[in-house]
Design a protein around this motif. Structure first.
Motif, short mmCIF file in Angstrom:
data_model
loop_
_atom_site.label_atom_id
_atom_site.label_comp_id
_atom_site.label_asym_id
_atom_site.label_seq_id
_atom_site.Cartn_x
_atom_site.Cartn_y
_atom_site.Cartn_z
N MET A 1 -17.23 15.62 41.61
CA MET A 1 -17.99 16.30 40.58
C MET A 1 -19.47 15.95 40.69
SD MET A 1 -17.58 16.06 36.43
CE MET A 1 -17.98 14.31 36.49
N LYS A 2 -20.31 17.01 40.61
CA LYS A 2 -21.74 16.80 40.68
C LYS A 2 -22.39 17.08 39.33
CE LYS A 2 -23.97 18.40 44.17
NZ LYS A 2 -24.51 19.33 45.19
N LEU A 3 -22.02 18.21 38.70
CA LEU A 3 -22.67 18.59 37.45
C LEU A 3 -21.73 19.48 36.66
CD1 LEU A 3 -25.25 18.59 35.69
CD2 LEU A 3 -25.97 20.66 36.95
N CYS A 4 -21.70 19.17 35.36
CA CYS A 4 -20.94 20.02 34.45
C CYS A 4 -21.92 20.71 33.51
CB CYS A 4 -19.94 19.23 33.63
SG CYS A 4 -18.57 18.58 34.62
N ASN A 5 -21.54 21.81 32.88
CA ASN A 5 -22.46 22.53 32.01
C ASN A 5 -22.76 21.72 30.76
OD1 ASN A 5 -20.10 22.68 30.69
ND2 ASN A 5 -19.99 24.91 30.56
N THR A 6 -23.76 22.22 30.01
CA THR A 6 -24.24 21.46 28.84
C THR A 6 -23.12 21.27 27.83
OG1 THR A 6 -26.41 22.43 29.19
CG2 THR A 6 -25.99 21.41 27.04
N GLU A 7 -22.36 22.29 27.59
CA GLU A 7 -21.26 22.18 26.62
C GLU A 7 -20.25 21.16 27.06
OE1 GLU A 7 -17.90 25.03 24.51
OE2 GLU A 7 -19.35 25.85 25.93
N ALA A 8 -19.95 21.16 28.33
CA ALA A 8 -18.97 20.19 28.84
C ALA A 8 -19.52 18.79 28.76
CB ALA A 8 -18.59 20.55 30.28
N LEU A 9 -20.81 18.64 29.14
CA LEU A 9 -21.40 17.30 29.06
C LEU A 9 -21.42 16.79 27.64
CD1 LEU A 9 -24.36 17.61 31.59
CD2 LEU A 9 -22.25 16.29 31.86
N THR A 10 -21.76 17.73 26.71
CA THR A 10 -21.79 17.31 25.31
C THR A 10 -20.40 16.92 24.83
OG1 THR A 10 -23.62 18.83 24.94
CG2 THR A 10 -22.44 18.03 22.99
N ALA A 11 -19.44 17.73 25.25
CA ALA A 11 -18.07 17.39 24.85
C ALA A 11 -17.64 16.06 25.44
CB ALA A 11 -17.11 18.50 25.28
N ARG A 12 -18.09 15.80 26.68
CA ARG A 12 -17.68 14.54 27.33
C ARG A 12 -18.40 13.34 26.72
NH1 ARG A 12 -18.34 12.86 33.72
NH2 ARG A 12 -17.15 10.93 33.58
N ALA A 13 -19.75 13.60 26.48
CA ALA A 13 -20.54 12.48 25.97
C ALA A 13 -20.48 12.37 24.47
CB ALA A 13 -21.99 12.64 26.42
N GLY A 14 -19.87 13.35 23.80
CA GLY A 14 -19.85 13.32 22.35
C GLY A 14 -19.02 12.16 21.81
N LEU A 15 -19.37 11.78 20.59
CA LEU A 15 -18.66 10.69 19.95
C LEU A 15 -17.46 11.22 19.20
CD1 LEU A 15 -21.71 8.70 18.57
CD2 LEU A 15 -20.38 8.21 20.63
N SER A 16 -16.51 10.37 19.05
CA SER A 16 -15.33 10.75 18.30
C SER A 16 -15.64 10.76 16.81
CB SER A 16 -14.18 9.76 18.59
OG SER A 16 -14.54 8.47 18.16
N THR A 17 -14.74 11.39 16.06
CA THR A 17 -14.93 11.47 14.61
C THR A 17 -14.97 10.08 13.98
OG1 THR A 17 -13.78 13.58 14.63
CG2 THR A 17 -14.01 12.45 12.49
N GLY A 18 -14.10 9.19 14.42
CA GLY A 18 -14.08 7.82 13.88
C GLY A 18 -15.39 7.10 14.12
N ALA A 19 -15.97 7.29 15.33
CA ALA A 19 -17.24 6.63 15.62
C ALA A 19 -18.36 7.16 14.74
CB ALA A 19 -17.58 6.80 17.10
N LEU A 20 -18.36 8.51 14.52
CA LEU A 20 -19.38 9.10 13.67
C LEU A 20 -19.27 8.59 12.23
CD1 LEU A 20 -19.38 12.79 14.96
CD2 LEU A 20 -21.12 11.05 15.36
N VAL A 21 -18.05 8.49 11.72
CA VAL A 21 -17.85 7.98 10.37
C VAL A 21 -18.34 6.54 10.26
CG1 VAL A 21 -16.11 7.39 8.64
CG2 VAL A 21 -15.97 9.57 9.88
N ALA A 22 -18.07 5.74 11.29
CA ALA A 22 -18.49 4.33 11.26
C ALA A 22 -20.01 4.23 11.24
CB ALA A 22 -17.91 3.60 12.46
N ILE A 23 -20.68 5.07 12.05
CA ILE A 23 -22.15 5.03 12.07
C ILE A 23 -22.71 5.45 10.72
CG2 ILE A 23 -24.18 6.10 13.11
CD1 ILE A 23 -22.63 6.23 15.73
N LEU A 24 -22.12 6.48 10.12
CA LEU A 24 -22.59 6.95 8.83
C LEU A 24 -22.43 5.88 7.75
CD1 LEU A 24 -23.73 9.29 7.17
CD2 LEU A 24 -21.38 10.10 6.84
N LEU A 25 -21.33 5.18 7.77
CA LEU A 25 -21.12 4.10 6.80
C LEU A 25 -22.14 2.99 6.98
CD1 LEU A 25 -17.20 3.82 6.73
CD2 LEU A 25 -18.70 4.69 4.94
#
Length: 778
Positions: free
Chosen positions: A581-605
């Motif tokens: 793999m060399k490059l994935c599209n922006t949506e794929a990269l965002t999906a790959r690099a995105g944080l999980s829901t639990g991580a987002l909740v923890a940061i918000l808290l």
């Protein structure tokens, strides 16, 4: 001695007395003449311990040169001359001046000479003589010790040596029998004898028994003069002790011993003590006990207490009154150290019988087993009986037993037990995957005596039921290259299942039916609990679609069969020729690099907590800046709370709003005091709100009294006296109070025309308040 008189002896070589004799010629032929000695004497003898009144006569010295004309003087020198012995210068008589003791000095050596009284010329050469003190028997024999201490074994044969005594006599052993000592026994017969010449004491009687008589006092006499009449004697005491030998066997004082022991006695406890008597002492009285017969083998043991020689009976196995109520033991005791010489007096052992009676004790119930193991399927319904326990009262009364579960071992109350029959059943649903084993403790209690309880462990195994569907073994991150070829394997997946079938897991993989018609990917079951994800076309375009969701159905092979649909996310990426793999599209990269829901909740808290800390810190800083009403810190007991707010007089209608005091809601509002720490544990007391009437609104006195009462009963008041001052002018004036506190909230409610009737002093007020409303509003 007194009977011996020394005489002057003349030794001549020939001729008559007093003449000279020729002895030869010299070299010149002149005849030699030797003068014969004029006087000499033998030794003198003198008896010791002279008791006469006159001086004791020793002897007489005489010289041939003494003509009797008094011209010769005798001179005495040597030991005791002039003190013990004196000589008559004229006659030569020698006398002893003191009483002499041969044991003090046996002889004296003296020298005598005869001189011319007038010229002091020696008439004779100095001669030596000896005065010997003649011994008499004046010393009794004396023993070297007094008393003597001796030991001899009991039961010794006749003639056994005990001890040798020795006496000495100070008299002259070379003269007469004064120092010849003979021994005899004065006391101690017929048990002992003494050798008259050597003083050796021996046993004279056979079979002397220490247990009959242990100590003997023997008196020995030593007498000089060979024991003849008139001899002197001395005595000594010999203390003789018979030492012990093992000549007595041990003997029990009773032939039957009886002991009672409760059946609850712990193992290793002492049941009883027995003792055999032995007349001997020390090691000769040491004995060993042993059990030679018993109707309960191994139930009891017996040991020897070496300090007391007691036989200690010890319990080795549990007692049970209901099973056996009495035991009989045959015990033997025997000496440890046996003397072969006294075998004929044996046997040195004895036997006795011990009867042990077991006493009944109220015992707790006894379970049939030491532990119980039960099994139940995890899908069993509530109240399902999974097994039972059984206990019974071992006592004769056979009390009923009540069962219960120790809730400390079943905190979640998963199980329960029937109090009467011991059936164990479940109260809650089970889950083997959560807890495969449950260990509880069942209590059995006597119905008639609740203090008698016993416990038994119950191990409950939860059997597996196929109630869980298989899922992906992990969270797969899968991508497909844009230049991928058809039927290319891009991912291998496996599954997991918390169930544990007996034959092991067997998983089946397939593509969901709803996606089979328009699928871009396919699922191939590898038949080894894994599956491969394959492409179904030759190329993919990330611009058209960057992410694919492939539903994979996983089912197990157990009964009842369980299955689940798991979604595999596949990203479309740009790859090189090798498929990297060399490059994935922006949506794929965002999906790959995105944080999980639990991580987002923890940061918000974390952000919210940080903001709360900042706000709290700012509030605390503002509170610290407020100056407390109590300025003085020296005395916190009596303080006057002062409010340094100066009003603006009658014309200042904004300095103090009487409406606050008039408003019932504002009156009841809880105001925190600035001079104490706010207290949140005491909520404000709500009082009933009275309707605003003329009575309760006309006088502030009731309000002040109410505040005073509230202040006195305020639980949050400071622990010192605080003075709160309220301005109240009273109601005795004809003009009533001029304070603005009496004013109503709005000026329109009050008629001030009467001020013009009070005279010129109130003209200013009448002008201010007595005008028309229209004037004031303009």
């Amino acid at each position: 001695g007194a009977g011996y008189h020394p005489i002057a002896l003349r030794r001549t070589t020939g001729g008559r007395r007093g003449s000279t004799g020729l002895t030869g010629q010299d070299a010149n032929g002149v005849p030699l003449r030797r003068s014969k000695r004029g006087w000499m004497w033998n030794q003198f003898f003198l008896l010791e311990e002279y008791t006469g009144t006159d001086l004791q006569y020793v002897g007489k010295l005489h010289s041939d040169a003494d003509r009797g004309d008094g011209s010769v003087r005798y001179v005495l020198n040597g030991e005791g001359a002039g003190t013990l012995f004196k000589i008559d210068e004229k006659s030569g008589d020698i006398h002893a001046t003191k009483r002499l003791d041969r044991e003090e000095k046996a002889y004296y050596i003296l020298h005598a000479k005869a001189v011319n009284r007038f010229t002091n010329e020696a008439l004779e050469g100095e001669s030596e003589f000896i005065i010997k003190i003649h011994d008499i028997n004046d010393n009794e024999p004396r023993f070297t010790k007094d008393p003597y201490m001796a030991r001899v074994p009991e039961m010794s044969d006749i003639g056994t040596s005990v001890i040798q005594v020795t006496a000495t006599d100070a008299d002259d052993a070379t003269y007469g029998n004064s120092a010849r000592v003979v021994y005899s026994i004065l006391e101690g017969q017929p048990y002992f004898s003494v050798d008259p010449d050597t003083g050796l004491i021996k046993t004279a009687l056979p079979g002397m028994d220490r247990e009959v008589k242990e100590n003997y006092q023997v008196v020995i006499q030593a007498k000089d003069m060979a024991g003849q009449m008139g001899g002197l004697s001395g005595t000594t005491t010999v203390s003789i002790t018979l030492s012990d030998v093992n000549d007595n066997p041990p003997r029990f004082t009773k032939t039957l011993y009886e002991f009672r022991v409760p059946e609850s006695t712990e193992l290793g406890s002492v049941v009883g003590l027995i003792r055999a008597m032995d007349a001997d002492i020390g090691e000769n009285a040491e004995m060993d006990y042993r059990i030679i017969g018993s109707d309960g083998p191994g139930m009891f043991d017996i040991t020897t207490n070496r300090s007391t020689q007691d036989g200690v009976i010890v319990l080795r196995k549990p007692l049970d009154y209901e099973r056996k109520r009495q035991y009989s033991l045959r015990v033997q005791v025997e000496n440890v150290h046996i003397n072969p010489r006294f075998f004929s007096m044996g046997p040195f052992r004895d036997e006795a019988t011990i009867k042990i009676i077991v006493e009944d004790v109220d015992e707790p119930p006894v379970f049939e087993r030491a532990s119980y193991v039960m099994e139940v399927k995890e899908d069993a319904a509530r109240n399902t009986v999974i097994g039972s326990v059984s206990a019974s009262d071992p006592d004769d009364k056979n009390s009923l037993v009540r069962y219960s579960i120790d809730r400390r071992t079943d905190m979640d109350r998963v199980f329960n037990i029937h109090a009467g029959n011991g059936s164990v059943f479940i109260l809650r649903e089970l889950d083997r995957e959560e807890n495969a084993w449950h260990n509880i403790s069942v209590i059995a209690t006597e119905f008639n005596n609740p203090r008698q309880i016993s416990r038994v462990p119950v191990y409950i195994r939860v059997l597996d039921v196929n109630d869980n569907a298989p899922t992906f073994a992990t969270n797969y991150e899968t991508f497909v290259c844009e230049n991928a070829r058809a039927n290319q394997v891009i991912q291998t997946v496996s599954a997991t299942d918390p169930d544990e079938p007996l034959g092991g897991h067997r998983f089946f993989f397939s593509l969901a039916q709803e996606a089979a018609g328009k699928a871009n990917f396919s699922v191939r079951d590898n038949k080894d609990n894994t599956a491969g994800i394959l492409t179904r076309r030759n190329s993919y375009n990330s611009l058209q679609k960057s992410i694919y969701h492939v539903p994979v159905v996983i089912s197990d092979g157990e009964f009842p069969m369980q299955s689940s649909t798991n979604t595999l996310t596949i990203r479309v990426c740009t790859c090189d020729r090798e498929g990297n793999m060399k490059l994935c599209n922006t949506e794929a990269l965002t999906a790959r690099a995105g944080l999980s829901t639990g991580a987002l909740v923890a940061i918000l808290l974390c952000v919210i907590i940080l903001l709360m800390i900042v706000v709290l810190f700012a509030a605390l800083r503002r509170q610290r800046k407020k100056e407390p009403l109590i300025i003085s810190k020296e005395d916190v007991r009596d303080n006057v709370v002062s409010y340094n707010d100066e009003g603006g007089g009658e014309e200042d209608t904004q300095a103090f709003d009487i409406g606050t005091l008039r408003n019932p809601e504002a009156i009841e509002e809880s105001k925190q005091r600035r001079d104490i720490v706010p207290e949140t544990f005491y909520p404000p007391v709500r009082r009933p709100v009275l309707p605003p009437t003329r009575d309760n609104n006309g006088d502030v006195r009731d309000f002040i009294n109410q505040r005073l009462q509230d202040n006195d009963s305020d639980p949050t008041a400071p622990p010192y006296d605080s003075l709160a001052t309220y301005a109240y002018e009273g109601n005795g004036s004809v003009a009533e109070s001029l304070s603005s506190l009496e004013s109503v909230t709005t000026e329109g409610d009050q008629d001030y025309n009467y001020l013009s009737e009070w005279g010129p002093r109130f003209k200013k007020l009448a002008d201010m308040y007595g005008g028309d409303d229209s004037d004031r509003d303009s």
